[in-house]
Design an enzyme around this catalytic site. Structure first.
Site, PDB file in Angstrom:
ATOM      1  N   ALA A  64      29.852  31.050  44.368  1.00 31.07           N
ATOM      2  CA  ALA A  64      28.530  31.637  44.140  1.00 31.07           C
ATOM      3  C   ALA A  64      27.449  30.715  44.683  1.00 31.07           C
ATOM      4  CB  ALA A  64      28.321  31.886  42.652  1.00 31.07           C
ATOM      5  N   GLY A 107      33.598  32.575  42.997  1.00 29.95           N
ATOM      6  CA  GLY A 107      33.323  33.985  43.222  1.00 29.95           C
ATOM      7  C   GLY A 107      34.002  34.530  44.458  1.00 29.95           C
ATOM      8  N   GLU A 110      37.447  35.375  43.318  1.00 24.16           N
ATOM      9  CA  GLU A 110      37.306  36.547  42.456  1.00 24.16           C
ATOM     10  C   GLU A 110      37.062  37.810  43.276  1.00 24.16           C
ATOM     11  OE1 GLU A 110      35.500  35.107  38.271  1.00 24.16           O
ATOM     12  OE2 GLU A 110      34.344  34.444  40.007  1.00 24.16           O
ATOM     13  N   GLU A 130      35.037  26.422  38.626  1.00 26.04           N
ATOM     14  CA  GLU A 130      33.849  26.509  37.761  1.00 26.04           C
ATOM     15  C   GLU A 130      33.847  25.466  36.646  1.00 26.04           C
ATOM     16  OE1 GLU A 130      34.234  30.567  39.659  1.00 26.04           O
ATOM     17  OE2 GLU A 130      35.588  29.051  38.844  1.00 26.04           O
TER      18      GLU A 130
END
Length: 256
Positions: A64, A107, A110, A130
């Site tokens: 992200a 992300g 993901e 993370e």
């Protein structure tokens, strides 16, 4: 019109390229554009299969956009819901192939988990780091990853934040195939063209049965399979497929 994504279409295959240099991170703008692009592709009758990858050779998506994190709490009421966007992408009724052409972290990993098939170039690294920021995967990673690699390995990856090599990801079933650096898109296109020659009536029902039916008790899943098989059997494509087999020729599907 998308600014951080590019979309090309050819012979039933759409290729979506994330182009947010230098590392194709998942910003709010990228998330919005992914939602818009995939919903448009879902409704495009000329698109049967979708390829998703990142621009360049360094990253599919390296997580992200951390620079946006300080504004996350302040803008919470107007923030786009990544879970909703990812759910919509995961459930479009067309096969999606992700090409991991470098880092697929946070992300990015993901996002790749939404694809039906993942092809990794040999230099790819996959992980959920993370925990190193005192956070946890926030776009479905804690739920989708264990369903693929198992709870224990998923916890190890998330507890440590350490990435996997393409080889280890392949061994775990996290990626379907490894190809040399720079050859991912060609490999994906070859597979996508093969899928695009099949009937979307069939492909979409297979995808739904695996995505939804696999979460049901087996008897309920089999009931769903029977219903969708019966629905499929009366479509024009099913009739064409049977007729072509009897006539010893290739079927010409119209996706109806």
């Amino acid at each position: 019109m998308a600014e951080l994504l590019s979309v090309t279409k050819e012979n039933g295959v759409a290729t979506v390229i994330i182009d947010n240099p230098p590392m194709n991170v998942l910003s709010v703008q990228v998330t919005k554009e992914l939602d818009e692009v995939f919903q448009a592709l879902k409704d495009d009758p000329k698109v049967i299969t979708v390829i998703l990858t990142g621009a360049g050779e360094r990253a599919f998506m390296a997580g992200a956009d951390i620079k946006e994190f300080p504004d996350k709490e302040k803008n919470k009421s107007t923030e786009i819901d990544t879970h909703d966007v990812f759910d919509r992408i995961e459930n479009i009724s067309k096969p999606v192939i992700a090409v991991l052409n470098g880092f697929a972290l946070g992300g990015g990993l993901e996002l790749s988990l939404l694809a039906d098939i993942r092809i990794a170039e040999e230099h790819a690294q996959l992980g959920l780091p993370e925990v190193n920021l005192g956070l946890l995967p926030g776009a479905g990673g804690t739920q989708r990853l264990p369903r693929i690699v198992g709870a224990s390995k998923a916890k190890e990856m998330m507890f440590t934040g350490d990435p996997l090599s393409a080889e280890e990801a392949h061994r775990l079933g996290l990626v379907n195939k490894i190809v040399p650096k720079g050859e991912g898109r060609d490999a994906a296109n070859s597979l996508a063209q093969k899928l695009a020659n099949h009937s979307l009536q069939s492909l979409s029902r297979i995808k739904h049965l695996v995505n939804v039916g696999s979460e049901l008790p087996i008897d309920e899943g089999q009931d769903m399979e029977k219903q969708l098989f019966d629905d499929l059997f009366v479509t024009e494509d099913a009739k064409e497929g049977v007729r072509a087999f009897i006539e010893k020729r290739k079927p010409v599907f119209t996706h109806k």
